[in-house]
Design an enzyme around this catalytic site. Structure first.
Site, mmCIF file in Angstrom:
data_model
loop_
_atom_site.group_PDB
_atom_site.id
_atom_site.type_symbol
_atom_site.label_atom_id
_atom_site.label_comp_id
_atom_site.label_asym_id
_atom_site.label_seq_id
_atom_site.Cartn_x
_atom_site.Cartn_y
_atom_site.Cartn_z
ATOM 1 N N GLY A 30 -1.900 2.505 4.366
ATOM 2 C CA GLY A 30 -0.775 3.394 4.052
ATOM 3 C C GLY A 30 -1.245 4.601 3.254
ATOM 4 O O GLY A 30 -2.440 4.891 3.196
ATOM 5 N N GLY A 101 3.583 0.834 8.096
ATOM 6 C CA GLY A 101 2.434 1.443 8.762
ATOM 7 C C GLY A 101 1.859 0.556 9.858
ATOM 8 O O GLY A 101 0.829 0.859 10.452
ATOM 9 N N GLU A 107 -2.996 -7.234 6.461
ATOM 10 C CA GLU A 107 -2.660 -7.067 5.040
ATOM 11 C C GLU A 107 -2.279 -8.410 4.422
ATOM 12 O O GLU A 107 -2.692 -8.741 3.310
ATOM 13 C CB GLU A 107 -1.497 -6.081 4.879
ATOM 14 C CG GLU A 107 -1.872 -4.643 5.139
ATOM 15 C CD GLU A 107 -0.677 -3.720 5.110
ATOM 16 O OE1 GLU A 107 0.470 -4.190 5.317
ATOM 17 O OE2 GLU A 107 -0.880 -2.503 4.880
HETATM 18 O O1 DER Z 1 2.456 -0.584 6.225
HETATM 19 C C1 DER Z 1 2.221 -1.071 5.132
HETATM 20 O O2 DER Z 1 2.322 -2.291 4.867
HETATM 21 C C2 DER Z 1 1.905 -0.139 4.004
HETATM 22 O O3 DER Z 1 1.171 -0.784 2.987
HETATM 23 C C3 DER Z 1 3.242 0.321 3.461
HETATM 24 O O4 DER Z 1 3.960 -0.817 3.104
HETATM 25 C C4 DER Z 1 3.137 1.257 2.292
HETATM 26 O O5 DER Z 1 2.812 2.506 2.807
HETATM 27 P P1 DER Z 1 2.953 3.819 1.885
HETATM 28 O O6 DER Z 1 2.053 3.540 0.688
HETATM 29 O O7 DER Z 1 2.421 4.904 2.753
HETATM 30 O O8 DER Z 1 4.392 3.961 1.520
#
Ligand code: DER
Length: 232
Positions: A30, A101, A107
């Site tokens: 992200g 994302g 993750e």
């Molecule tokens: O897609 C994901 O899990 C990312 O970690 C999301 O949750 C956070 O993305 P951002 O930091 O761009 O808001």
């Protein structure tokens, strides 16, 4: 911009409070994590730290390489000292919606391998209940041939609407780093997230969900006023 500054505040605070020498570190995906990786690279250089980084996506892998950090994997480091990642929304019990994302599966694997899972987020992600601010639904990674029956089962069992995530700069559906599709399930009532997460995972064809229940140890929120708010 205020939001970008807030992401930077959160990313820096997490790295400064949780990264030490000789650690295996899970690197999330992200935009907020980009700030954490920048700070990590800075500290590695300044303090001559020895750290090994496990990515959670192609994007995270690129970030590790671009910042001259040592790339490793779960084969070599199946137990991580800490994993740092973003979130789309955080509730008062530290339950997360992730997967905005599209990287939720790796993750969650990496977060589960870490002794300590630390989340970095800007103030927009801070909710009391899931769904208050994040309106794009809960991302669910599915085996491509099963997306329709999974969507029907989801809607039949739990209500709401599950939509196949379509790509923008590619014709057809988004394909994840694992070669799968994503459903975004727009739920229409508050659920017991632990129960429903388990139930969704039991639907044949579901790879994983963007519900991270009882996983985060601490969340660093970058706030509009330039402070960092911590939630344990
Ligand atoms: O897609 C994901 O899990 C990312 O970690 C999301 O949750 C956070 O993305 P951002 O930091 O761009 O808001």
């Amino acid at each position: 911009r205020m939001v970008e500054e807030a992401k930077k505040l959160a990313g820096y605070a997490a790295v400064d409070n949780h990264v030490k020498n000789n650690q295996a570190i899970g690197i999330g995906s992200g935009s907020t994590i980009v700030h954490a990786v920048k700070r990590l690279a800075e500290r590695v250089k300044e303090e001559n730290l020895n750290v090994f980084c496990v990515p959670t996506s192609f994007q995270a892998r690129q970030l590790i390489i671009e910042n001259d950090l040592t790339l490793t994997d779960l084969d070599r480091h199946p137990e991580l000292d800490v994993a740092i990642d973003g979130a789309d929304e955080v509730d008062s019990d530290l339950n997360l919606i992730k997967g905005g994302g599209g990287c939720l599966t790796q993750e969650k694997i990496v977060a589960a391998c870490a002794k300590s899972f630390i989340v970095v987020a800007d103030f927009r992600k801070d909710s009391k209940n899931l769904g208050e601010q994040w309106k794009k639904g809960i991302p669910i990674e599915v085996i491509p041939m099963a997306y329709m029956p999974v969507s029907k089962a989801l809607q039949g069992q739990f209500g709401g609407v599950a939509e196949l995530r379509m790509a923008i700069s590619k014709a057809g559906p988004v394909v994840t780093d694992n070669g799968n599709f994503l459903l975004d399930w727009k739920f229409d009532k508050v659920h017991d997230w632990n129960t429903i997460n388990t139930a969704i995972k039991m639907i044949p064809g579901v790879v994983d969900t963007g519900l991270f229940i009882n996983m985060a140890e601490r969340v660093y929120f970058g706030m509009e006023d330039g402070t960092v708010s911590v939630r344990d």
